[in-house]
Scaffold this motif. Structure first.
Motif, PDB file in Angstrom:
ATOM      1  N   ASN A 115       0.831  -1.211   0.000  1.00  0.00           N
ATOM      2  CA  ASN A 115       0.000   0.000   0.000  1.00  0.00           C
ATOM      3  C   ASN A 115       0.861   1.254   0.000  1.00  0.00           C
ATOM      4  O   ASN A 115       0.528   2.241  -0.666  1.00  0.00           O
ATOM      5  CB  ASN A 115      -0.953   0.001   1.191  1.00  0.00           C
ATOM      6  CG  ASN A 115      -2.119  -0.952   1.024  1.00  0.00           C
ATOM      7  OD1 ASN A 115      -2.246  -1.637   0.017  1.00  0.00           O
ATOM      8  ND2 ASN A 115      -2.974  -1.009   2.012  1.00  0.00           N
ATOM      9  N   THR A 116       1.971   1.223   0.734  1.00  0.00           N
ATOM     10  CA  THR A 116       2.874   2.369   0.777  1.00  0.00           C
ATOM     11  C   THR A 116       3.502   2.616  -0.589  1.00  0.00           C
ATOM     12  O   THR A 116       3.607   3.761  -1.038  1.00  0.00           O
ATOM     13  CB  THR A 116       3.958   2.165   1.850  1.00  0.00           C
ATOM     14  OG1 THR A 116       3.315   2.062   3.129  1.00  0.00           O
ATOM     15  CG2 THR A 116       4.952   3.320   1.880  1.00  0.00           C
ATOM     16  N   ALA A 117       3.884   1.549  -1.279  1.00  0.00           N
ATOM     17  CA  ALA A 117       4.461   1.698  -2.616  1.00  0.00           C
ATOM     18  C   ALA A 117       3.435   2.301  -3.577  1.00  0.00           C
ATOM     19  O   ALA A 117       3.773   3.184  -4.381  1.00  0.00           O
ATOM     20  CB  ALA A 117       4.954   0.348  -3.136  1.00  0.00           C
ATOM     21  N   ILE A 118       2.187   1.853  -3.485  1.00  0.00           N
ATOM     22  CA  ILE A 118       1.135   2.411  -4.346  1.00  0.00           C
ATOM     23  C   ILE A 118       0.926   3.884  -4.005  1.00  0.00           C
ATOM     24  O   ILE A 118       0.835   4.738  -4.899  1.00  0.00           O
ATOM     25  CB  ILE A 118      -0.186   1.626  -4.197  1.00  0.00           C
ATOM     26  CG1 ILE A 118      -0.006   0.178  -4.642  1.00  0.00           C
ATOM     27  CG2 ILE A 118      -1.319   2.317  -4.963  1.00  0.00           C
ATOM     28  CD1 ILE A 118       0.445  -0.003  -6.074  1.00  0.00           C
ATOM     29  N   LEU A 119       0.872   4.207  -2.731  1.00  0.00           N
ATOM     30  CA  LEU A 119       0.698   5.597  -2.308  1.00  0.00           C
ATOM     31  C   LEU A 119       1.834   6.463  -2.841  1.00  0.00           C
ATOM     32  O   LEU A 119       1.592   7.548  -3.382  1.00  0.00           O
ATOM     33  CB  LEU A 119       0.627   5.695  -0.782  1.00  0.00           C
ATOM     34  CG  LEU A 119       0.550   7.104  -0.206  1.00  0.00           C
ATOM     35  CD1 LEU A 119      -0.698   7.838  -0.679  1.00  0.00           C
ATOM     36  CD2 LEU A 119       0.601   7.045   1.320  1.00  0.00           C
ATOM     37  N   GLN A 120       3.047   5.998  -2.714  1.00  0.00           N
ATOM     38  CA  GLN A 120       4.188   6.778  -3.190  1.00  0.00           C
ATOM     39  C   GLN A 120       4.121   6.979  -4.704  1.00  0.00           C
ATOM     40  O   GLN A 120       4.458   8.044  -5.208  1.00  0.00           O
ATOM     41  CB  GLN A 120       5.508   6.125  -2.778  1.00  0.00           C
ATOM     42  CG  GLN A 120       5.772   6.236  -1.295  1.00  0.00           C
ATOM     43  CD  GLN A 120       5.738   7.668  -0.823  1.00  0.00           C
ATOM     44  OE1 GLN A 120       6.362   8.553  -1.400  1.00  0.00           O
ATOM     45  NE2 GLN A 120       5.008   7.910   0.252  1.00  0.00           N
ATOM     46  N   GLY A 121       3.674   5.959  -5.428  1.00  0.00           N
ATOM     47  CA  GLY A 121       3.495   6.113  -6.875  1.00  0.00           C
ATOM     48  C   GLY A 121       2.438   7.156  -7.197  1.00  0.00           C
ATOM     49  O   GLY A 121       2.615   7.971  -8.109  1.00  0.00           O
ATOM     50  N   LEU A 122       1.341   7.131  -6.445  1.00  0.00           N
ATOM     51  CA  LEU A 122       0.284   8.123  -6.665  1.00  0.00           C
ATOM     52  C   LEU A 122       0.770   9.535  -6.369  1.00  0.00           C
ATOM     53  O   LEU A 122       0.334  10.503  -6.988  1.00  0.00           O
ATOM     54  CB  LEU A 122      -0.932   7.807  -5.786  1.00  0.00           C
ATOM     55  CG  LEU A 122      -1.744   6.581  -6.191  1.00  0.00           C
ATOM     56  CD1 LEU A 122      -2.724   6.200  -5.086  1.00  0.00           C
ATOM     57  CD2 LEU A 122      -2.474   6.833  -7.506  1.00  0.00           C
ATOM     58  N   LEU A 123       1.683   9.643  -5.396  1.00  0.00           N
ATOM     59  CA  LEU A 123       2.230  10.949  -5.022  1.00  0.00           C
ATOM     60  C   LEU A 123       3.399  11.364  -5.912  1.00  0.00           C
ATOM     61  O   LEU A 123       3.946  12.448  -5.749  1.00  0.00           O
ATOM     62  CB  LEU A 123       2.689  10.933  -3.553  1.00  0.00           C
ATOM     63  CG  LEU A 123       1.576  10.769  -2.523  1.00  0.00           C
ATOM     64  CD1 LEU A 123       2.163  10.556  -1.134  1.00  0.00           C
ATOM     65  CD2 LEU A 123       0.654  11.985  -2.537  1.00  0.00           C
ATOM     66  N   GLY A 124       3.781  10.488  -6.850  1.00  0.00           N
ATOM     67  CA  GLY A 124       4.892  10.812  -7.744  1.00  0.00           C
ATOM     68  C   GLY A 124       6.241  10.667  -7.088  1.00  0.00           C
ATOM     69  O   GLY A 124       7.219  11.266  -7.520  1.00  0.00           O
ATOM     70  N   ARG A 125       6.293   9.837  -6.026  1.00  0.00           N
ATOM     71  CA  ARG A 125       7.549   9.629  -5.304  1.00  0.00           C
ATOM     72  C   ARG A 125       7.838   8.138  -5.167  1.00  0.00           C
ATOM     73  O   ARG A 125       8.038   7.646  -4.053  1.00  0.00           O
ATOM     74  CB  ARG A 125       7.462  10.260  -3.917  1.00  0.00           C
ATOM     75  CG  ARG A 125       7.190  11.735  -3.938  1.00  0.00           C
ATOM     76  CD  ARG A 125       7.244  12.357  -2.571  1.00  0.00           C
ATOM     77  NE  ARG A 125       6.379  11.711  -1.604  1.00  0.00           N
ATOM     78  CZ  ARG A 125       5.572  12.354  -0.778  1.00  0.00           C
ATOM     79  NH1 ARG A 125       5.499  13.658  -0.804  1.00  0.00           N
ATOM     80  NH2 ARG A 125       4.842  11.697   0.094  1.00  0.00           N
ATOM     81  N   PRO A 126       7.859   7.387  -6.259  1.00  0.00           N
ATOM     82  CA  PRO A 126       8.096   5.952  -6.147  1.00  0.00           C
ATOM     83  C   PRO A 126       9.439   5.667  -5.490  1.00  0.00           C
ATOM     84  O   PRO A 126      10.412   6.376  -5.722  1.00  0.00           O
ATOM     85  CB  PRO A 126       8.055   5.449  -7.588  1.00  0.00           C
ATOM     86  CG  PRO A 126       8.181   6.645  -8.444  1.00  0.00           C
ATOM     87  CD  PRO A 126       7.749   7.831  -7.628  1.00  0.00           C
ATOM     88  N   GLY A 127       9.453   4.640  -4.652  1.00  0.00           N
ATOM     89  CA  GLY A 127      10.696   4.228  -4.000  1.00  0.00           C
ATOM     90  C   GLY A 127      10.957   4.905  -2.680  1.00  0.00           C
ATOM     91  O   GLY A 127      11.904   4.559  -1.998  1.00  0.00           O
ATOM     92  N   GLN A 128      10.141   5.884  -2.281  1.00  0.00           N
ATOM     93  CA  GLN A 128      10.336   6.557  -1.012  1.00  0.00           C
ATOM     94  C   GLN A 128       9.442   5.941   0.042  1.00  0.00           C
ATOM     95  O   GLN A 128       8.362   5.448  -0.248  1.00  0.00           O
ATOM     96  CB  GLN A 128      10.034   8.041  -1.126  1.00  0.00           C
ATOM     97  CG  GLN A 128      10.982   8.773  -2.036  1.00  0.00           C
ATOM     98  CD  GLN A 128      10.663  10.271  -2.072  1.00  0.00           C
ATOM     99  OE1 GLN A 128       9.844  10.767  -1.338  1.00  0.00           O
ATOM    100  NE2 GLN A 128      11.345  10.970  -2.956  1.00  0.00           N
ATOM    101  N   VAL A 129       9.885   5.994   1.281  1.00  0.00           N
ATOM    102  CA  VAL A 129       9.085   5.486   2.386  1.00  0.00           C
ATOM    103  C   VAL A 129       8.009   6.514   2.714  1.00  0.00           C
ATOM    104  O   VAL A 129       8.280   7.700   2.795  1.00  0.00           O
ATOM    105  CB  VAL A 129       9.966   5.233   3.629  1.00  0.00           C
ATOM    106  CG1 VAL A 129       9.128   4.789   4.811  1.00  0.00           C
ATOM    107  CG2 VAL A 129      11.027   4.190   3.300  1.00  0.00           C
TER     108      VAL A 129
END
Length: 136
Positions: A115-129
């Motif tokens: 879920n965190t990875a999907i959230l980061q992708g939605l926020l345009g920050r893939p790979g970040q915690v």
């Protein structure tokens, strides 16, 4: 690009009553995943025990992924085919792992990571915690 089409995505039905669903599709998706992360977080760690409350939270997360699955398969969904395929594979794993957790074995941690990875992708920050409380 939003993952879900406006035709099938309803944040309140996807993940409980979150108040009025306003904003772009992506904004709503971000809030839904933030809520899912926040609800799963108390159950993280190796000491996971299946309780009624834990089962309810797992079921809500599974409903979110089921809705995402249905929407990715909808002909109006504009998600790139390769990304859609990857998300469908993740959805299949979420279903499998959730059912494993229903038997009382395993941890919630991998669901939080997904879920965190999907959230980061939605926020345009893939790979970040992600910090579910401040990721908006």
């Amino acid at each position: 690009m939003a993952l879900m089409t406006s035709h099938a995505f309803n944040a309140q039905s996807a993940y409980g009553n979150m108040g009025q669903a306003t904003g772009s599709g992506r904004d709503i998706e971000v809030r839904v995943f933030q809520t899912a992360i926040a609800k799963l977080t108390p159950y993280a760690g190796p000491e996971f025990k299946l309780t009624g409350d834990a089962a309810e939270v797992l079921s809500e997360n599974l409903r979110l992924w089921d809705l995402l699955t249905v929407d990715l398969a909808h002909p109006d969904n504009e998600t790139a085919p390769q990304l859609a395929s990857q998300l469908l594979t993740l959805a299949r794993f979420v279903r499998y792992h959730t059912h494993t957790l229903y038997t009382g074995s395993g941890t919630v941690d991998i669901l939080l990571e997904i879920n965190t990875a999907i959230l980061q992708g939605l926020l345009g920050r893939p790979g970040q915690v992600a910090d579910a409380q401040s990721a908006a």
